[in-house]
Write a protein that holds these residues in place. Structure first.
Motif, mmCIF file in Angstrom:
data_model
loop_
_atom_site.group_PDB
_atom_site.id
_atom_site.type_symbol
_atom_site.label_atom_id
_atom_site.label_comp_id
_atom_site.label_asym_id
_atom_site.label_seq_id
_atom_site.Cartn_x
_atom_site.Cartn_y
_atom_site.Cartn_z
ATOM 1 N N UNK A 102 0.852 -1.246 0.133
ATOM 2 C CA UNK A 102 0.040 -0.077 -0.044
ATOM 3 C C UNK A 102 0.843 1.317 -0.110
ATOM 4 N N UNK A 103 1.939 1.202 0.839
ATOM 5 C CA UNK A 103 2.694 2.406 0.783
ATOM 6 C C UNK A 103 3.440 2.749 -0.612
ATOM 7 N N UNK A 104 3.902 1.782 -1.259
ATOM 8 C CA UNK A 104 4.600 1.905 -2.655
ATOM 9 C C UNK A 104 3.150 2.145 -3.744
ATOM 10 N N UNK A 105 2.226 1.736 -3.498
ATOM 11 C CA UNK A 105 0.943 2.063 -4.396
ATOM 12 C C UNK A 105 0.575 3.364 -4.225
ATOM 13 N N UNK A 106 0.588 4.106 -3.166
ATOM 14 C CA UNK A 106 0.484 5.318 -2.878
ATOM 15 C C UNK A 106 1.525 6.283 -3.053
ATOM 16 N N UNK A 146 6.662 7.879 1.319
ATOM 17 C CA UNK A 146 7.870 7.552 2.112
ATOM 18 C C UNK A 146 7.623 6.901 3.319
ATOM 19 N N UNK A 147 7.717 5.775 3.456
ATOM 20 C CA UNK A 147 7.712 5.144 4.579
ATOM 21 C C UNK A 147 8.123 3.582 4.496
ATOM 22 N N UNK A 148 8.163 2.973 5.828
ATOM 23 C CA UNK A 148 8.577 1.631 5.962
ATOM 24 C C UNK A 148 7.533 0.891 6.678
ATOM 25 N N UNK A 149 7.468 -0.482 6.723
ATOM 26 C CA UNK A 149 6.461 -1.365 7.457
ATOM 27 C C UNK A 149 7.617 -2.674 7.826
ATOM 28 N N UNK A 150 7.843 -2.783 8.890
ATOM 29 C CA UNK A 150 8.693 -3.990 9.062
ATOM 30 C C UNK A 150 7.934 -5.215 10.416
ATOM 31 N N UNK A 151 8.719 -5.994 10.713
ATOM 32 C CA UNK A 151 8.202 -6.954 11.727
ATOM 33 C C UNK A 151 9.492 -7.296 12.636
ATOM 34 N N UNK A 152 8.994 -7.218 13.931
ATOM 35 C CA UNK A 152 9.625 -7.252 15.188
ATOM 36 C C UNK A 152 9.436 -8.640 15.961
ATOM 37 N N UNK A 153 10.292 -9.335 16.169
ATOM 38 C CA UNK A 153 10.058 -10.493 17.067
ATOM 39 C C UNK A 153 10.329 -9.923 18.653
ATOM 40 N N UNK A 154 9.237 -9.992 19.209
ATOM 41 C CA UNK A 154 9.215 -9.395 20.658
ATOM 42 C C UNK A 154 8.703 -10.450 21.588
ATOM 43 N N UNK A 155 9.547 -11.032 22.639
ATOM 44 C CA UNK A 155 9.066 -12.013 23.475
ATOM 45 C C UNK A 155 8.601 -11.404 24.649
ATOM 46 N N UNK A 156 7.572 -12.071 25.347
ATOM 47 C CA UNK A 156 6.536 -11.643 26.439
ATOM 48 C C UNK A 156 7.576 -10.775 27.520
ATOM 49 N N UNK A 157 8.643 -11.229 27.788
ATOM 50 C CA UNK A 157 9.461 -10.688 28.751
ATOM 51 C C UNK A 157 10.158 -9.255 28.334
ATOM 52 N N UNK A 158 10.217 -9.086 27.142
ATOM 53 C CA UNK A 158 10.845 -8.008 26.539
ATOM 54 C C UNK A 158 9.857 -6.620 26.132
ATOM 55 N N UNK A 159 8.531 -7.080 26.184
ATOM 56 C CA UNK A 159 7.412 -6.432 25.657
ATOM 57 C C UNK A 159 7.274 -4.764 26.209
ATOM 58 N N UNK A 160 7.620 -4.809 27.554
ATOM 59 C CA UNK A 160 7.658 -3.371 27.993
ATOM 60 C C UNK A 160 8.978 -2.756 27.696
#
Length: 284
Positions: free
Chosen positions: A24-28, A31-45
């Motif tokens: 969608x960003x490219x179609x529109x 300028x922006x980016x969208x990523x994924x982040x592996x966040x474990x429960x103990x690291x959420x805060x």
């Protein structure tokens, strides 16, 4: 550096959200980016604390198992998300974090043709007790459904049920649906039945959801929130038996549209050409 958002969860490698939002960003031409982040429960805060100070971070989508755990870590919660008791989108503005829930409306999107019809009775069987199940239950309740909530831990389903009129919500053990039953459904005209898998069962790397279709009313819509794989064992059997079937990709796209507006302050493209290209990209 351009603005960015991401999806967080544990696990997270399976998420298709980066494909959707990047498309969608490219179609529109934004300028922006969208990523994924592996966040474990103990690291959420600590993860959220670290992102607060980043002026380029617009927020994130939230998936298993953080949809409820993030609630006390936010500065504000949208009333809809508050009622549901789960957040799937966090918007960051000026160092403040606000939680939203787009799962309920996203889930209802592909059901609109049926919901526009009038029915004498609407019943939903919802398998699961996590954040997605909560949102789905609230969405269907708002459309006049009697709810049957089933989970491996009945107390978790009972917690969701506590938010509704007890005369129109029932809680059962998920194992109940794995045993064949001899039941005469009789006349099903004038009713709308929806069966929803809101568990991870059937997802890539997980065992299949064990349900016997003798529990499914004739003509019931079988809706699987799992989108990896797109054709789960549940949906494959449903189609073979003639049930209308809805895959998790449709819910994913519905809730993603709402989240994109919140995160990037822009309307995602919805023209037929863009929709076809995106679906092809997601199923390649």
């Amino acid at each position: 550096m351009s603005i960015y958002a991401e999806v967080i969860g544990d696990p997270i490698a399976h998420s298709k959200s980066p494909i959707i939002h990047t498309f969608w960003l490219e179609r529109l031409g934004l300028a922006g980016d969208y990523r994924r982040a592996h966040v474990r429960p103990e690291d959420l805060a600590s993860f959220l604390d670290g992102r607060r100070s980043d002026p380029d971070w617009r927020g994130c989508n939230v998936t298993i198992p953080h949809k409820q755990a993030v609630l006390p870590l936010l500065d504000a919660i949208d009333p809809v998300a508050c009622r549901i008791g789960a957040v799937n989108t966090i918007v960051a503005r000026d160092g403040k974090l606000k939680g939203y829930n787009s799962d309920a409306d996203g889930f209802l999107e592909p059901l609109k043709p049926w919901l526009e019809e009038r029915h004498l009775l609407r019943t939903a069987r919802i398998f699961g007790s996590g954040g997605a199940a909560r949102a789905i239950a609230h969405g269907l309740w708002s459309k006049g459904f009697t709810l049957i909530l089933a989970a491996r831990k009945e107390e978790a389903a009972a917690e969701i049920a506590a938010g509704f009129d007890p005369a129109h919500v029932h809680v059962v053990d998920l194992a109940h649906f794995s045993q064949p039953q001899d039941f005469d459904w009789k006349e099903t005209d004038g009713r709308l039945d929806v069966v929803v898998n809101a568990t991870p069962l059937g997802m890539t790397g997980q065992p299949a959801l064990d349900v016997d279709f003798s529990h499914m009313p004739p003509g019931a819509i079988i809706y699987d929130a799992v989108y990896s794989p797109l054709e789960t064992p549940l949906l494959k059997q449903a189609r073979a038996l003639g049930h209308p079937a809805i895959d998790g990709l449709q819910m994913l796209l519905g809730q993603a549209r709402i989240a994109f507006r919140l995160l990037f302050d822009a309307e995602p493209p919805s023209d037929p050409e863009s929709d076809a290209a995106l679906r092809l990209l997601l199923t390649a």
